[in-house]
Design a protein around this motif. Structure first.
Motif, PDB file in Angstrom:
ATOM      1  N   ALA A 254     -33.863 -50.544  27.036  1.00 41.77           N
ATOM      2  CA  ALA A 254     -35.269 -50.286  26.715  1.00 41.77           C
ATOM      3  C   ALA A 254     -36.015 -49.585  27.520  1.00 41.77           C
ATOM      4  CB  ALA A 254     -35.737 -51.593  26.425  1.00 41.77           C
ATOM      5  N   LEU A 255     -36.937 -48.999  27.119  1.00 41.87           N
ATOM      6  CA  LEU A 255     -38.208 -48.483  28.197  1.00 41.87           C
ATOM      7  C   LEU A 255     -39.379 -49.158  27.684  1.00 41.87           C
ATOM      8  CD1 LEU A 255     -38.845 -46.350  30.126  1.00 41.87           C
ATOM      9  CD2 LEU A 255     -39.276 -44.851  28.256  1.00 41.87           C
ATOM     10  N   LEU A 256     -40.198 -49.847  28.753  1.00 36.68           N
ATOM     11  CA  LEU A 256     -41.372 -50.442  28.239  1.00 36.68           C
ATOM     12  C   LEU A 256     -42.580 -49.730  29.050  1.00 36.68           C
ATOM     13  CD1 LEU A 256     -39.854 -54.060  28.705  1.00 36.68           C
ATOM     14  CD2 LEU A 256     -40.034 -52.987  26.690  1.00 36.68           C
ATOM     15  N   PRO A 257     -43.366 -48.777  28.616  1.00 36.85           N
ATOM     16  CA  PRO A 257     -44.295 -48.221  29.130  1.00 36.85           C
ATOM     17  C   PRO A 257     -45.581 -49.364  29.384  1.00 36.85           C
ATOM     18  CG  PRO A 257     -43.946 -47.074  27.107  1.00 36.85           C
ATOM     19  CD  PRO A 257     -43.225 -48.455  27.183  1.00 36.85           C
ATOM     20  N   LEU A 258     -46.375 -49.365  30.708  1.00 33.92           N
ATOM     21  CA  LEU A 258     -47.130 -50.016  31.061  1.00 33.92           C
ATOM     22  C   LEU A 258     -48.372 -49.679  30.244  1.00 33.92           C
ATOM     23  CD1 LEU A 258     -48.257 -51.917  33.457  1.00 33.92           C
ATOM     24  CD2 LEU A 258     -48.994 -49.721  34.777  1.00 33.92           C
ATOM     25  N   LEU A 259     -48.899 -50.883  29.702  1.00 42.16           N
ATOM     26  CA  LEU A 259     -49.977 -50.895  28.856  1.00 42.16           C
ATOM     27  C   LEU A 259     -51.360 -51.379  29.629  1.00 42.16           C
ATOM     28  CD1 LEU A 259     -48.423 -52.273  25.495  1.00 42.16           C
ATOM     29  CD2 LEU A 259     -48.791 -49.891  26.258  1.00 42.16           C
ATOM     30  N   SER A 260     -50.910 -52.384  30.462  1.00 41.36           N
ATOM     31  CA  SER A 260     -52.191 -52.928  31.133  1.00 41.36           C
ATOM     32  C   SER A 260     -51.557 -53.726  32.578  1.00 41.36           C
ATOM     33  CB  SER A 260     -52.904 -53.814  30.614  1.00 41.36           C
ATOM     34  OG  SER A 260     -52.397 -54.961  30.043  1.00 41.36           O
ATOM     35  N   GLY A 261     -52.345 -54.068  33.457  1.00 42.52           N
ATOM     36  CA  GLY A 261     -51.923 -54.988  34.451  1.00 42.52           C
ATOM     37  C   GLY A 261     -51.798 -53.926  35.864  1.00 42.52           C
ATOM     38  N   ALA A 262     -51.262 -54.737  36.788  1.00 37.85           N
ATOM     39  CA  ALA A 262     -51.172 -54.401  38.115  1.00 37.85           C
ATOM     40  C   ALA A 262     -50.025 -53.201  38.419  1.00 37.85           C
ATOM     41  CB  ALA A 262     -51.007 -55.186  39.286  1.00 37.85           C
ATOM     42  N   GLY A 263     -49.297 -53.066  37.384  1.00 41.45           N
ATOM     43  CA  GLY A 263     -48.028 -52.241  37.601  1.00 41.45           C
ATOM     44  C   GLY A 263     -48.782 -50.873  37.851  1.00 41.45           C
ATOM     45  N   SER A 264     -47.502 -49.898  38.397  1.00 44.35           N
ATOM     46  CA  SER A 264     -47.665 -48.410  38.468  1.00 44.35           C
ATOM     47  C   SER A 264     -46.933 -47.530  37.473  1.00 44.35           C
ATOM     48  CB  SER A 264     -47.791 -48.066  39.938  1.00 44.35           C
ATOM     49  OG  SER A 264     -46.539 -48.416  40.723  1.00 44.35           O
ATOM     50  N   VAL A 265     -45.534 -48.192  37.001  1.00 43.39           N
ATOM     51  CA  VAL A 265     -44.562 -47.494  36.488  1.00 43.39           C
ATOM     52  C   VAL A 265     -44.102 -48.188  35.310  1.00 43.39           C
ATOM     53  CG1 VAL A 265     -43.658 -46.270  38.509  1.00 43.39           C
ATOM     54  CG2 VAL A 265     -42.614 -48.515  37.964  1.00 43.39           C
TER      55      VAL A 265
ATOM     56  N   SER B 157     -35.532 -52.906  35.965  1.00 43.91           N
ATOM     57  CA  SER B 157     -36.830 -52.680  36.829  1.00 43.91           C
ATOM     58  C   SER B 157     -37.989 -53.008  36.065  1.00 43.91           C
ATOM     59  CB  SER B 157     -36.654 -51.073  36.967  1.00 43.91           C
ATOM     60  OG  SER B 157     -37.784 -50.890  37.779  1.00 43.91           O
ATOM     61  N   ASP B 158     -38.742 -53.679  37.019  1.00 40.34           N
ATOM     62  CA  ASP B 158     -40.244 -54.053  36.378  1.00 40.34           C
ATOM     63  C   ASP B 158     -41.411 -53.042  36.700  1.00 40.34           C
ATOM     64  OD1 ASP B 158     -40.940 -54.252  38.876  1.00 40.34           O
ATOM     65  OD2 ASP B 158     -40.916 -56.444  38.918  1.00 40.34           O
ATOM     66  N   ASN B 159     -42.383 -53.279  36.150  1.00 36.77           N
ATOM     67  CA  ASN B 159     -43.529 -52.131  36.531  1.00 36.77           C
ATOM     68  C   ASN B 159     -43.791 -51.871  37.931  1.00 36.77           C
ATOM     69  OD1 ASN B 159     -44.553 -53.624  33.723  1.00 36.77           O
ATOM     70  ND2 ASN B 159     -44.342 -51.653  33.485  1.00 36.77           N
ATOM     71  N   ALA B 160     -43.400 -52.623  38.849  1.00 33.36           N
ATOM     72  CA  ALA B 160     -43.627 -52.468  40.270  1.00 33.36           C
ATOM     73  C   ALA B 160     -42.335 -52.026  40.984  1.00 33.36           C
ATOM     74  CB  ALA B 160     -44.125 -53.844  40.806  1.00 33.36           C
ATOM     75  N   LYS B 161     -41.444 -51.457  40.279  1.00 33.39           N
ATOM     76  CA  LYS B 161     -40.231 -50.968  40.758  1.00 33.39           C
ATOM     77  C   LYS B 161     -39.374 -51.769  41.150  1.00 33.39           C
ATOM     78  CE  LYS B 161     -42.322 -46.174  41.532  1.00 33.39           C
ATOM     79  NZ  LYS B 161     -42.478 -45.051  42.534  1.00 33.39           N
ATOM     80  N   VAL B 162     -39.269 -53.001  40.992  1.00 30.18           N
ATOM     81  CA  VAL B 162     -38.518 -54.124  41.600  1.00 30.18           C
ATOM     82  C   VAL B 162     -37.393 -54.123  40.502  1.00 30.18           C
ATOM     83  CG1 VAL B 162     -38.294 -56.552  42.026  1.00 30.18           C
ATOM     84  CG2 VAL B 162     -40.296 -55.527  42.291  1.00 30.18           C
ATOM     85  N   ILE B 163     -36.267 -53.686  41.215  1.00 28.11           N
ATOM     86  CA  ILE B 163     -34.891 -53.643  40.334  1.00 28.11           C
ATOM     87  C   ILE B 163     -33.929 -54.861  40.534  1.00 28.11           C
ATOM     88  CG2 ILE B 163     -32.662 -52.173  40.011  1.00 28.11           C
ATOM     89  CD1 ILE B 163     -34.522 -49.819  41.054  1.00 28.11           C
ATOM     90  N   ASN B 164     -33.732 -55.317  39.293  1.00 25.32           N
ATOM     91  CA  ASN B 164     -32.710 -56.538  39.377  1.00 25.32           C
ATOM     92  C   ASN B 164     -31.271 -56.329  38.652  1.00 25.32           C
ATOM     93  OD1 ASN B 164     -34.545 -58.826  40.287  1.00 25.32           O
ATOM     94  ND2 ASN B 164     -35.816 -57.946  39.027  1.00 25.32           N
ATOM     95  N   GLY B 165     -30.418 -56.760  38.826  1.00 22.03           N
ATOM     96  CA  GLY B 165     -29.124 -56.479  38.252  1.00 22.03           C
ATOM     97  C   GLY B 165     -28.139 -57.650  38.541  1.00 22.03           C
TER      98      GLY B 165
END
Length: 439
Positions: A89-100, A294-302
């Protein structure tokens, strides 16, 4: 870009493609034997040659043999491992503090299907063997029908002169009696028995001709010929050797050779594997895999993930009960067919022995009947025997000949039926491997 295009082309090359297969618009029946096989000799065909043609050209056999391809495909499918599933899935940023934009990617494999994999492969292989045995059994049936029809036609052709001779003899006498009746030299009471005898002889001859035409049409249909196609047959019946003592001695080995019994055993083995699969399917549904996100703050989990179904309500009890009941039914079907097979062969052997004894007695009486007819003909020619006595003695010879031919045909019918049941001179099913009950 070129590498991606090449990969796409290779992927498409490995895929199956559709091709049309139009249906026939006319009946696929051959007008003559040469159309079936140009190498067929011009001389009349023997019984075993007819059997060979039937096995090669029977329309029903041609159709049923394609079932082997279906079974082979099912075996192939059962041997394929289940595909893993890929999710993303690709989840574009709609609002909030994220950047990507956020994204996730995961892959999972169904573990439960691997648990039943080997059992499914064995069940499919057994089913394919069952189809192969069923096809051979159908070949036995078609070969037996071809033998039966060819023998009946040959024996009918041999019997017809006797029926025609009896009718001609009675017709000649009836003509003389009718003239005498018109001249008031005899009474109707004298003529009536001869009229009835003539009608009976004509009915017997007509019935024989009708039967011969019907048998010809049946045999032509069996061979894939048009009804009016000519099929010249030999004058003598050629069949595989028939030894009743040897057949009885080998009867205990028949279940290992009879295709229908082998097919039932294969079907039972496949059903037994389905019981195994139903029991193994009590294992909870389980998907095992891994994912990365990866979340909107570029934090990657796996890491790995697992999904397990909880067997609280459904522990596959219903499917286990169905599989076990099906196996019990097939077990009973095999026992019933085995008992019927042995009983039928034994009964037909007993009937064949009785017919052989009756035929021997009738053949013993035939020379006397023929001698009496020859003497009657000589005496009648010398005016030492009246026409009534002459006709009776000659008719007795025809009756005795017809009786012998009827017994010969009945004995041949039993012989052909027994040889069909035991597979004498027919395609072998020995190549089929019996399932291992202990696996």
């Amino acid at each position: 870009m070129s590498a991606s295009l090449s990969l796409l082309v290779l992927s498409l090359a490995g895929c199956a493609h559709y091709t049309p297969l139009p249906l026939a618009t006319q009946a696929p029946l051959a007008p003559d034997l040469r159309s079936l096989d140009p190498s067929i000799p011009s001389e009349p065909l023997g019984v075993e040659q007819v059997v060979t043609l039937a096995l090669a050209n029977n329309p029903d056999l041609r159709a049923i043999r394609f079932k082997r391809g279906i079974a082979t495909g099912q075996t192939l499918q059962a041997g394929l491992l289940p595909n893993p599933s890929l999710s993303g899935a690709l989840l574009p940023l709609l609002s909030g503090a994220g950047s990507v934009p956020a994204w996730n990617l995961g892959i999972a494999q169904d573990i439960k299907s691997l648990v039943t994999y080997r059992s499914r492969r064995r069940a499919a292989a057994d089913s394919e063997q069952q189809v192969a045995a069923d096809i051979i059994w159908q070949e036995w049936q078609v070969a037996g029908q071809a033998r039966q029809l060819a023998c009946d036609l040959i024996m009918g052709n041999r019997a017809r002169p006797s029926y025609a001779g009896a009718y001609t003899l009675l017709a000649e006498r009836n003509t003389k009696l009718e003239k005498a009746l018109a001249a008031h030299s005899v009474t109707l009471v004298t003529v009536a028995p001869d009229r009835l005898a003539l009608q009976s002889a004509r009915a017997a001859l007509d019935a024989l001709d009708q039967r011969q035409l019907g048998l010809k049409h049946q045999l032509n249909a069996l061979l894939g010929l048009t009804p009016d196609a000519q099929l010249p047959l030999a004058e003598q019946v050629d069949l595989p050797p028939f030894d009743m003592a040897a057949i009885r001695a080998d009867l205990p080995n028949l279940p290992a050779r009879r295709p229908d019994l082998i097919a039932l055993r294969m079907g039972y083995a496949s059903s037994d594997e389905q019981v195994r699969q139903a029991i193994l399917s009590q294992f909870p549904d389980m998907n095992l895999g891994g994912s990365v996100a990866s979340d909107n703050a570029k934090v990657i989990n796996g890491g790995p993930n697992i999904q397990i179904g909880l067997p609280i309500f459904d522990r596959n009890q219903g499917n286990i009960a169905i599989a076990r009941a099906t196996r019990e039914q097939l077990h009973a079907d095999y026992s019933a067919r085995l008992a019927a097979t042995m009983g039928t062969v034994e009964a037909m052997l007993s009937e064949a022995e009785q017919l052989s004894a009756q035929l021997m007695t009738a053949r013993h009486d035939l020379p006397a009947a023929r001698l009496a007819a020859e003497r009657a003909q000589a005496a009648f020619g010398a005016s030492n025997l009246d026409e009534r006595g002459y006709v009776d003695l000659v008719s007795n010879r025809f009756t005795k000949e017809q009786e012998i031919m009827t017994l010969e045909l009945a004995l041949l019918d039993r012989q052909i039926a027994i040889q069909t049941l035991i597979g004498s001179g027919l395609p072998k099913a020995d190549a089929l491997t019996a399932p291992d009950a202990a696996r």
